[in-house]
Design a protein around this motif. Structure first.
Motif, mmCIF file in Angstrom:
data_model
loop_
_atom_site.group_PDB
_atom_site.id
_atom_site.type_symbol
_atom_site.label_atom_id
_atom_site.label_comp_id
_atom_site.label_asym_id
_atom_site.label_seq_id
_atom_site.Cartn_x
_atom_site.Cartn_y
_atom_site.Cartn_z
ATOM 1 N N LEU A 190 0.851 -1.176 0.000
ATOM 2 C CA LEU A 190 0.000 0.000 0.000
ATOM 3 C C LEU A 190 0.891 1.232 0.000
ATOM 4 O O LEU A 190 1.840 1.301 0.790
ATOM 5 N N ARG A 191 0.621 2.186 -0.891
ATOM 6 C CA ARG A 191 1.442 3.395 -1.020
ATOM 7 C C ARG A 191 2.905 3.064 -1.290
ATOM 8 O O ARG A 191 3.808 3.807 -0.899
ATOM 9 N N GLY A 192 3.169 1.931 -1.919
ATOM 10 C CA GLY A 192 4.531 1.545 -2.261
ATOM 11 C C GLY A 192 5.277 0.831 -1.156
ATOM 12 O O GLY A 192 6.427 0.411 -1.353
ATOM 13 N N PHE A 193 4.662 0.654 0.019
ATOM 14 C CA PHE A 193 5.314 -0.014 1.144
ATOM 15 C C PHE A 193 4.664 -1.377 1.383
ATOM 16 O O PHE A 193 3.471 -1.564 1.148
ATOM 17 N N SER A 194 5.465 -2.313 1.898
ATOM 18 C CA SER A 194 4.912 -3.612 2.272
ATOM 19 C C SER A 194 3.903 -3.442 3.398
ATOM 20 O O SER A 194 4.069 -2.598 4.283
ATOM 21 N N SER A 195 2.860 -4.240 3.373
ATOM 22 C CA SER A 195 1.799 -4.132 4.375
ATOM 23 C C SER A 195 1.437 -5.506 4.907
ATOM 24 O O SER A 195 1.521 -6.508 4.190
ATOM 25 N N ASP A 196 1.036 -5.544 6.178
ATOM 26 C CA ASP A 196 0.546 -6.766 6.814
ATOM 27 C C ASP A 196 -0.960 -6.717 7.026
ATOM 28 O O ASP A 196 -1.519 -7.518 7.781
ATOM 29 N N GLY A 197 -1.612 -5.782 6.357
ATOM 30 C CA GLY A 197 -3.045 -5.610 6.554
ATOM 31 C C GLY A 197 -3.869 -6.724 5.948
ATOM 32 O O GLY A 197 -3.477 -7.344 4.949
ATOM 33 N N ARG A 198 -5.010 -6.960 6.548
ATOM 34 C CA ARG A 198 -5.933 -7.954 6.021
ATOM 35 C C ARG A 198 -7.364 -7.532 6.347
ATOM 36 O O ARG A 198 -7.629 -6.867 7.345
ATOM 37 N N VAL A 199 -8.262 -7.939 5.459
ATOM 38 C CA VAL A 199 -9.686 -7.689 5.646
ATOM 39 C C VAL A 199 -10.389 -9.036 5.551
ATOM 40 O O VAL A 199 -10.193 -9.775 4.584
ATOM 41 N N GLU A 223 -17.363 -8.451 9.627
ATOM 42 C CA GLU A 223 -16.185 -8.022 8.858
ATOM 43 C C GLU A 223 -15.242 -7.236 9.759
ATOM 44 O O GLU A 223 -15.687 -6.442 10.606
ATOM 45 N N ARG A 224 -13.943 -7.438 9.564
ATOM 46 C CA ARG A 224 -12.956 -6.709 10.365
ATOM 47 C C ARG A 224 -11.699 -6.458 9.562
ATOM 48 O O ARG A 224 -11.340 -7.229 8.663
ATOM 49 N N MET A 225 -11.034 -5.367 9.892
ATOM 50 C CA MET A 225 -9.726 -5.024 9.333
ATOM 51 C C MET A 225 -8.686 -5.141 10.435
ATOM 52 O O MET A 225 -8.948 -4.744 11.581
ATOM 53 N N SER A 226 -7.502 -5.657 10.104
ATOM 54 C CA SER A 226 -6.458 -5.823 11.111
ATOM 55 C C SER A 226 -5.091 -5.759 10.442
ATOM 56 O O SER A 226 -4.959 -6.019 9.244
ATOM 57 N N GLY A 227 -4.064 -5.413 11.230
ATOM 58 C CA GLY A 227 -2.682 -5.445 10.769
ATOM 59 C C GLY A 227 -2.243 -4.254 9.949
ATOM 60 O O GLY A 227 -1.086 -4.204 9.511
ATOM 61 N N PHE A 228 -3.093 -3.281 9.717
ATOM 62 C CA PHE A 228 -2.714 -2.114 8.920
ATOM 63 C C PHE A 228 -1.935 -1.117 9.770
ATOM 64 O O PHE A 228 -2.181 -0.971 10.975
ATOM 65 N N ALA A 229 -0.992 -0.418 9.137
ATOM 66 C CA ALA A 229 -0.209 0.624 9.801
ATOM 67 C C ALA A 229 -0.708 1.999 9.361
ATOM 68 O O ALA A 229 -1.379 2.122 8.331
ATOM 69 N N VAL A 230 -0.346 3.030 10.132
ATOM 70 C CA VAL A 230 -0.776 4.386 9.806
ATOM 71 C C VAL A 230 -0.267 4.789 8.432
ATOM 72 O O VAL A 230 -0.966 5.453 7.657
ATOM 73 N N ARG A 231 0.944 4.363 8.074
ATOM 74 C CA ARG A 231 1.506 4.750 6.784
ATOM 75 C C ARG A 231 0.767 4.099 5.607
ATOM 76 O O ARG A 231 0.914 4.535 4.462
ATOM 77 N N ASP A 232 -0.037 3.051 5.886
ATOM 78 C CA ASP A 232 -0.827 2.437 4.819
ATOM 79 C C ASP A 232 -1.906 3.380 4.304
ATOM 80 O O ASP A 232 -2.390 3.217 3.180
ATOM 81 N N GLY A 233 -2.285 4.353 5.140
ATOM 82 C CA GLY A 233 -3.307 5.296 4.737
ATOM 83 C C GLY A 233 -4.696 4.686 4.762
ATOM 84 O O GLY A 233 -4.923 3.584 5.282
ATOM 85 N N ALA A 234 -5.644 5.404 4.189
ATOM 86 C CA ALA A 234 -7.028 4.938 4.157
ATOM 87 C C ALA A 234 -7.187 3.827 3.125
ATOM 88 O O ALA A 234 -6.598 3.868 2.051
ATOM 89 N N VAL A 235 -7.991 2.827 3.459
ATOM 90 C CA VAL A 235 -8.312 1.730 2.555
ATOM 91 C C VAL A 235 -9.766 1.896 2.128
ATOM 92 O O VAL A 235 -10.672 1.745 2.939
ATOM 93 N N SER A 236 -9.970 2.269 0.868
ATOM 94 C CA SER A 236 -11.308 2.537 0.342
ATOM 95 C C SER A 236 -12.059 3.542 1.217
ATOM 96 O O SER A 236 -13.253 3.388 1.504
ATOM 97 N N GLY A 237 -11.323 4.569 1.673
ATOM 98 C CA GLY A 237 -11.928 5.625 2.471
ATOM 99 C C GLY A 237 -12.062 5.319 3.947
ATOM 100 O O GLY A 237 -12.600 6.136 4.698
ATOM 101 N N VAL A 238 -11.577 4.160 4.393
ATOM 102 C CA VAL A 238 -11.687 3.749 5.794
ATOM 103 C C VAL A 238 -10.313 3.838 6.462
ATOM 104 O O VAL A 238 -9.309 3.436 5.873
#
Length: 257
Positions: A190-199, A223-238
């Motif tokens: 996300l935003r060019g950085f590796s991410s550990d986020g999951r939905v 439904e839940r989102m987890s593992g995202f960092a602040v630098r990942d930014g918003a995911v689909s506005g969330v």
């Protein structure tokens, strides 16, 4: 030549993946046993041409499209290309799809392979997507799964996701059924950085045909989102880094005449 192949030209939904045969499309919701579509939902309308084989056990398709729902005649505009292979047996189907697009950065066109409403990806200048699907059904049971990967370049940097879903339907009668779905999407970048986020989303519900033209559905969703960092930014506005979640029950009536 037409005894061997089919040719389709115009503006139409391009043939990518098998979920397109069972998803809710605007008011067309009765072919979908669930309420709503998957987290990453490939569905694109383009101006283009598809050449595909006559129906048999092993089938193939190749196509070229405008790469966007908005048509322009810009000199630097790119075209999309896609291909598909699928095998049909008595009660089993496998398919594999690929899609590629590269618009020039100075053009005003953007990719649109994935539909909005869930995780929205595909608003960039270039995109590469792959998906494998499998469907098995008997008189009362239907199982469906797909695995896909998509990557694109957007203004904020490279973004890529790995996603999969598994759902099943059991029909007690021609009018009554229950279903369940597990859907998960992993953010690789996300935003060019590796991410550990999951939905993740779990859906459990069912449907009942009140009349031949009226289908009632009810469903529990979590439904839940987890593992995202602040630098990942918003995911689909969330604000995904806050690990948001929701759960609840929803009901739906669909009418078709």
């Amino acid at each position: 030549l037409m005894s061997v192949i089919n040719v389709k030209a115009g503006q139409f939904d391009i043939d990518f993946g098998d979920h397109r045969y069972r998803r809710t499309d605007n008011a067309r919701g009765q072919r979908n046993p669930f309420i709503g579509n998957t987290l990453l939902d490939p569905s694109a309308t383009e101006v283009g041409v598809e050449i595909f084989s006559k129906p048999t056990t092993l089938n193939w398709l190749i196509g070229v499209g405008s790469g966007s729902e908005t048509g322009t005649f810009e000199k630097d505009r790119g075209l999309s290309s896609h291909a598909k292979l699928w095998m049909n047996f008595d009660n089993l189907r496998f398919s594999g799809s690929a899609y590629y697009l590269d618009h020039n950065t100075v053009s005003t066109s953007f990719s649109n392979l994935y539909a909005p409403g869930n995780i929205l990806i595909g608003a960039g200048k270039s995109l590469a997507a792959y998906q494998a699907d499998a469907t098995w059904h008997s008189r009362k049971v239907e199982l469906y799964t797909h695995v896909g990967h998509v990557s694109e370049n957007v203004i904020t940097g490279e973004e890529s996701w790995l996603y999969t879903t598994l759902d099943g339907v059991y029909r007690f009668t021609d009018r009554l059924y229950v279903d369940a779905r597990y859907n998960v999407a992993f953010a690789d970048k996300l935003r060019g950085f590796s991410s550990d986020g999951r939905v993740e989303r779990i859906q459990i519900g069912g449907g009942y045909w009140l009349f031949k033209s009226i289908l009632f559905k009810v469903e529990y969703a979590n439904e839940r989102m987890s593992g995202f960092a602040v630098r990942d930014g918003a995911v689909s506005g969330v604000q995904a880094w806050r690990s948001p979640s929701f759960q609840g029950v929803i009901a739906e009536f669909t009418f078709a005449y």
